[in-house]
Design a protein around this motif. Sequence first.
Motif, PDB file in Angstrom:
ATOM      1  N   VAL B  85      57.578 -36.972 -34.660  1.00 36.86           N
ATOM      2  CA  VAL B  85      59.002 -37.324 -34.668  1.00 36.86           C
ATOM      3  C   VAL B  85      59.856 -36.065 -34.574  1.00 36.86           C
ATOM      4  N   ALA B  86      59.494 -35.047 -35.376  1.00 37.16           N
ATOM      5  CA  ALA B  86      60.279 -33.810 -35.360  1.00 37.16           C
ATOM      6  C   ALA B  86      60.188 -33.134 -34.001  1.00 37.16           C
ATOM      7  N   ALA B  87      59.017 -33.167 -33.378  1.00 36.84           N
ATOM      8  CA  ALA B  87      58.867 -32.526 -32.065  1.00 36.84           C
ATOM      9  C   ALA B  87      59.760 -33.212 -31.041  1.00 36.84           C
ATOM     10  N   ALA B  88      59.772 -34.545 -31.071  1.00 35.60           N
ATOM     11  CA  ALA B  88      60.596 -35.277 -30.109  1.00 35.60           C
ATOM     12  C   ALA B  88      62.074 -34.970 -30.340  1.00 35.60           C
ATOM     13  N   LEU B  89      62.513 -35.031 -31.612  1.00 35.23           N
ATOM     14  CA  LEU B  89      63.914 -34.747 -31.898  1.00 35.23           C
ATOM     15  C   LEU B  89      64.268 -33.302 -31.555  1.00 35.23           C
ATOM     16  N   ALA B  90      63.335 -32.388 -31.856  1.00 35.08           N
ATOM     17  CA  ALA B  90      63.599 -30.967 -31.577  1.00 35.08           C
ATOM     18  C   ALA B  90      63.750 -30.741 -30.086  1.00 35.08           C
ATOM     19  N   LEU B  91      62.953 -31.459 -29.281  1.00 40.51           N
ATOM     20  CA  LEU B  91      63.086 -31.320 -27.829  1.00 40.51           C
ATOM     21  C   LEU B  91      64.468 -31.773 -27.378  1.00 40.51           C
ATOM     22  N   GLY B  92      64.908 -32.910 -27.935  1.00 39.69           N
ATOM     23  CA  GLY B  92      66.244 -33.392 -27.599  1.00 39.69           C
ATOM     24  C   GLY B  92      67.293 -32.377 -28.003  1.00 39.69           C
ATOM     25  N   PHE B  93      67.172 -31.878 -29.230  1.00 40.40           N
ATOM     26  CA  PHE B  93      68.083 -30.844 -29.730  1.00 40.40           C
ATOM     27  C   PHE B  93      68.064 -29.644 -28.792  1.00 40.40           C
ATOM     28  N   GLY B  94      66.868 -29.246 -28.397  1.00 36.78           N
ATOM     29  CA  GLY B  94      66.721 -28.073 -27.531  1.00 36.78           C
ATOM     30  C   GLY B  94      67.412 -28.267 -26.193  1.00 36.78           C
ATOM     31  N   VAL B  95      67.246 -29.449 -25.608  1.00 36.05           N
ATOM     32  CA  VAL B  95      67.850 -29.697 -24.300  1.00 36.05           C
ATOM     33  C   VAL B  95      69.377 -29.686 -24.416  1.00 36.05           C
ATOM     34  N   ILE B  96      69.894 -30.410 -25.435  1.00 31.88           N
ATOM     35  CA  ILE B  96      71.350 -30.516 -25.574  1.00 31.88           C
ATOM     36  C   ILE B  96      71.979 -29.152 -25.854  1.00 31.88           C
ATOM     37  N   PHE B  97      71.437 -28.462 -26.866  1.00 30.48           N
ATOM     38  CA  PHE B  97      72.016 -27.166 -27.213  1.00 30.48           C
ATOM     39  C   PHE B  97      71.690 -26.116 -26.154  1.00 30.48           C
ATOM     40  N   GLY B  98      70.586 -26.300 -25.452  1.00 28.71           N
ATOM     41  CA  GLY B  98      70.243 -25.381 -24.374  1.00 28.71           C
ATOM     42  C   GLY B  98      71.282 -25.453 -23.273  1.00 28.71           C
ATOM     43  N   PHE B  99      71.623 -26.692 -22.849  1.00 22.10           N
ATOM     44  CA  PHE B  99      72.687 -26.844 -21.869  1.00 22.10           C
ATOM     45  C   PHE B  99      73.977 -26.247 -22.415  1.00 22.10           C
ATOM     46  N   GLY B 100      74.210 -26.477 -23.730  1.00 22.15           N
ATOM     47  CA  GLY B 100      75.423 -25.955 -24.355  1.00 22.15           C
ATOM     48  C   GLY B 100      75.487 -24.440 -24.247  1.00 22.15           C
ATOM     49  N   ARG B 101      74.348 -23.785 -24.531  1.00 21.06           N
ATOM     50  CA  ARG B 101      74.359 -22.320 -24.499  1.00 21.06           C
ATOM     51  C   ARG B 101      74.501 -21.775 -23.092  1.00 21.06           C
ATOM     52  N   LEU B 102      74.092 -22.585 -22.103  1.00 22.92           N
ATOM     53  CA  LEU B 102      74.200 -22.111 -20.719  1.00 22.92           C
ATOM     54  C   LEU B 102      75.536 -22.507 -20.095  1.00 22.92           C
ATOM     55  N   SER B 103      76.363 -23.220 -20.882  1.00 22.97           N
ATOM     56  CA  SER B 103      77.630 -23.708 -20.333  1.00 22.97           C
ATOM     57  C   SER B 103      78.546 -22.549 -19.974  1.00 22.97           C
ATOM     58  N   GLU B 104      79.401 -22.811 -18.975  1.00 25.14           N
ATOM     59  CA  GLU B 104      80.358 -21.771 -18.607  1.00 25.14           C
ATOM     60  C   GLU B 104      81.595 -21.831 -19.500  1.00 25.14           C
ATOM     61  N   ARG B 105      81.728 -22.915 -20.267  1.00 18.55           N
ATOM     62  CA  ARG B 105      82.890 -23.028 -21.148  1.00 18.55           C
ATOM     63  C   ARG B 105      82.589 -22.363 -22.484  1.00 18.55           C
ATOM     64  N   ARG B 106      83.438 -21.415 -22.813  1.00 14.16           N
ATOM     65  CA  ARG B 106      83.253 -20.628 -24.022  1.00 14.16           C
ATOM     66  C   ARG B 106      83.221 -21.488 -25.282  1.00 14.16           C
TER      67      ARG B 106
END
Lengths: 233, 308, 261
Positions: B85-106
Motif C-alpha cells: 500500500v505504501a509503495a503504491a501511494l508513494a509512487l502516486g506521491f512521487g509522480v504528483i510532486f515530481g511533476f510539481g518540482r519540474l513545473s515552470e511555475r514557481r
Amino acid sequence: MDWNNFYDKLLNFGPFLEHSNEIWSGFLATIRLSAMAAVLALVLGTLLAAMRVSPVSVMRATATMYVNTLRNTPLTLILLFCGLGLRDTLGFMAQAAPTVSGYWLAVAGLSAYTAAFVCETLRSGINTVPIGQAEAARSVGLPFSQSLRLVILPQAFRAVIAPLGSVLIAMIKNTSVALVAGYFEATATMKQLFDDVGATVPLFFGFAIGYMILTLPTGLLFGWLAKRMAVTR
Amino acid sequence: MRIRQPRKQQGSVLFDAPGPRARWLNRVLGVVTAIVVLGVVGLFVWQLDRKGQWAWALWEPFTEAKVWQSFILPGLKNTLSAAVVAAALALGFGVIFGFGRLSERRWIRMPCGAAVEFFRAIPVLIMIFFAQAGPPVIADAFNRSIEPISAFEAVVIGLTLYNGSVFVEIFRAGIRAIPAGQAEAGYAIGLRKSAVMLRILLPQAVTTMMPVIVSQVVVLLKDSALGYVIAYEDLLNAGFVQIKSNFNNLIPAAIVITGIYVAINLTVSYLAGWLERRSRRSRKSAAVPLPADASALLATPFSKGPSI
Amino acid sequence: MMDSAPAVKAVAANGNDAPLVELKNVNKYFGSVHVLKDIDLVVRRGEVVVVIGPSGGGKSTLCRTINRLESIDEGTILIDGQPLPIEGKALARLRSEVGMVFQSFNLFAHKTILQNVTLGPTKVLKLSKAQAKEEAMRLLERVGIAHQAEKYPAQLSGGQQQRVAIARALAMHPKVMLFDEPTSALDPEMIKEVLDVMTDLAREGMTMVVVTHEMGFARNAANRIVFIADGQIVEENTPEEFFTNAQSERAKDFLSKILVH
C-alpha cells in the motif's frame, strides 16, 4: 471555535521551549550515538570493502555475505536483537547500567548495519577508477602499495565523498531507531513529550527542525567537499 | 571478437594478475580469514549453547504449522500489505510532486520542493509517531474529533511521505537522464510541452527508472519494520513479541525472522538487478538506465541519501 | 612464415644488434579463446618494430604482454636478456624500464601535467623534486606542452594528452617504448602531432614497439613490420617489401582493404 485550544495545538511553541533541557539532552544523545557509530562504521566498512575487493576468495565471500545479510535486514530488527537478544538473552553487557549498555548496544547495531553501506559505497568508489589509471601506474614502475596510495585511492576517495555523505546522513536519521535497543535519544524524547503534553504540531516541527539542523549542514559540507575535490575526466 | 572486452577477466583495478608468490600469499590469507571467521562464528554458537539456545524445544515451534499459521504468515501478510500500500501511494506521491518540482511555475515548484526536502531530511520514525498521534490533536484544534489513527495507517503514512519524496528525486533524475535531443526533436515536430513530457520523456524515463524504483522498495520493506515501535503486528512483531512470549525462544525466532526478511529483500534486489540488465539491453530508451543503487543518484548537496 | 629480415636503419647507426626484447613461443588464452599463438619475436636495440593487422587479431595483447599488463600462459619473454619477472618489486622495476603509451592516454586524472611526469622519477627513481621537475620540463618542452604544465589532463586536447603520456614514459629513461594504438582515440587533426613526436623518437634511436593503424608512420619510421592476424605472426618484413610485395594472402587481403580507402 476555541482559539486558545487552536493556538495551543497548532502554533504554541511554549511546551517545546519549556522542555528545552530534555530536548537538548535528547539531541545530545543523538549526536553522541551518531559520532561513535560513524567512526566505527567507517572503520568496519573500510575493512569490509578491503575484503570485498581482495583477491582472496574467502575474504570476498565473507564480506559479501555480511553485506548481503545486514543490508537486507531491517535496522529495527538488528537493534532489537542487540537489546533483547545480545543483552537480555545472551547476557552481553548485562552487568552494565542500562544507560551504558543501551548506548553501546545501539552503537554496535547501528555501526554494524551502516558498515555494510559504507563498504558498498567504498567499493563502488574504487570501481569508478578506470583500470587504465592502474595500468599507467604499474607501467611507470610503481609497486602495488604505491599505485594504490598515489593513484587509485586518491581518485576513489574523491568519488566517494558525496555518497559517503549520504550514508552518514541516513545514519544520523537512523539513530532514531536506537530507542528499541533501549537508548534514549531525541526521538524517544519526542515520543515521551507526545505522551506527556500531547502531539502538537509545534512539538513535531521542533524535533523535525532539530534533525534538519543535523542533516542539512552535513549534506552541504559533503556536497561542497565533493565538488571541490572532483576529478574531471 | 574484440580484444578489449576479455581484458576484464584479468587483473582488477587494484591487482596485477597474480604470480606464484601472490597466489601463495592469497592462500595463506584465505586460510587465516577462514580461521578467524570460523572462530567468531564458533564463539557465537558456543555462547548460544552456554545459554541453552540450541535446545530443541526452542526450535521445535518452527516445525509446527500452527506457529506459521497463527504468527508468522499473518505477520508477513501485514508487513507486505503495509509495504505494498505504501509503495503504491508513494509512487502516486512521487509522480504528483515530481511533476510539481519540474513545473515552470514557481509557486508550484517551490512548495513541492520544500515538502520533498523536508520529508527526506527527517527520520521516518518521527513521521510515524506524528502520523499516529498528530491527526487527533489537529482535529481537536478545529473542535472536531476523529477516529484514532491505526498503527497500519501510521506506518503507511510515514513510509509514503519518505519514500514518495525519494521517488520524486528518482523521477526527476529519470527525466533528466534522457538526452536533450529527445525533447528537442519533440518540439521540432510541433508537440507542446505536455505532449513532449507524456509521449516522449515519460515512456523512456519509466524504463530507466524501473530498477531504482524496485530497489527503493527494498528500503521501504525494511522500513515497514518500524511499525514494531507502534505495535503494528508485522513480521518483526510476530517473531520478537508473539512467538517469543509463547515459547520464550527469542534467538531462534530472531534467526528465522531475519532469514525471511533477507530472502524477500534479496529476491526484490535480484529483480531490480534483472530489470537493470534488461533495460540496459533494450533499445527502447535513449537514456542509460539509472543505477539500481539510488544512493549514487541522490548524492547531491541537498539530497539526503535514501539508500539506508 | 618469413624469417625476420635484418633491421637496417637505426640498428646500423647504433652498431649494436643484441636482442632487447625477445618473445619465445608465447601463447595466451582468454578463457577458451587462443589469442596469442606461438609468438616468436625479437626486437633489437634501437629497432622500431611496427605491429599491424586486423582488429582483434592480438596486436594489443602482444604489446601488453611485454610489460606483463597481460600475463602469458606459455613461453618466455626476455628483456635485455633477463626473463620478465612475474610479480612484485622485480616486476615493478622492470616496468620502470619499459615505457608504455596507451590508446586512451591514461594520464593520472587527479594530478597536474607536471606531476604526471614527475611521479615516476620521484617515487621510483628517487630523484629529488627539483631534479625531476627540471627533467620533466625539458621533456614537456620537447613534446611542446611545457606552457600547460600546471593544467590537469582533462583540460588538454587528446593529442596534447598523448604527448604528455609520451613525456611521462620518457621521464623514466626506458630501454624500450611500447605504443598500444597511440593515435586510435584521437581526432584526425591531432594524429600528426603525436606521430611527429614518435617519428623524432625513432630517429634518435629509441627502441620501439608500435601497434598502430597508421600506415604512413609504419612506412616512414619502421625498421620492420610485423603482421599479426588471428593471434599469429603471419608475416615479418621490411616496410618496403611488406607494402609493395606482401607474401601471405592474409596480408595482401588486409592491405587491399586499407590502402584502397
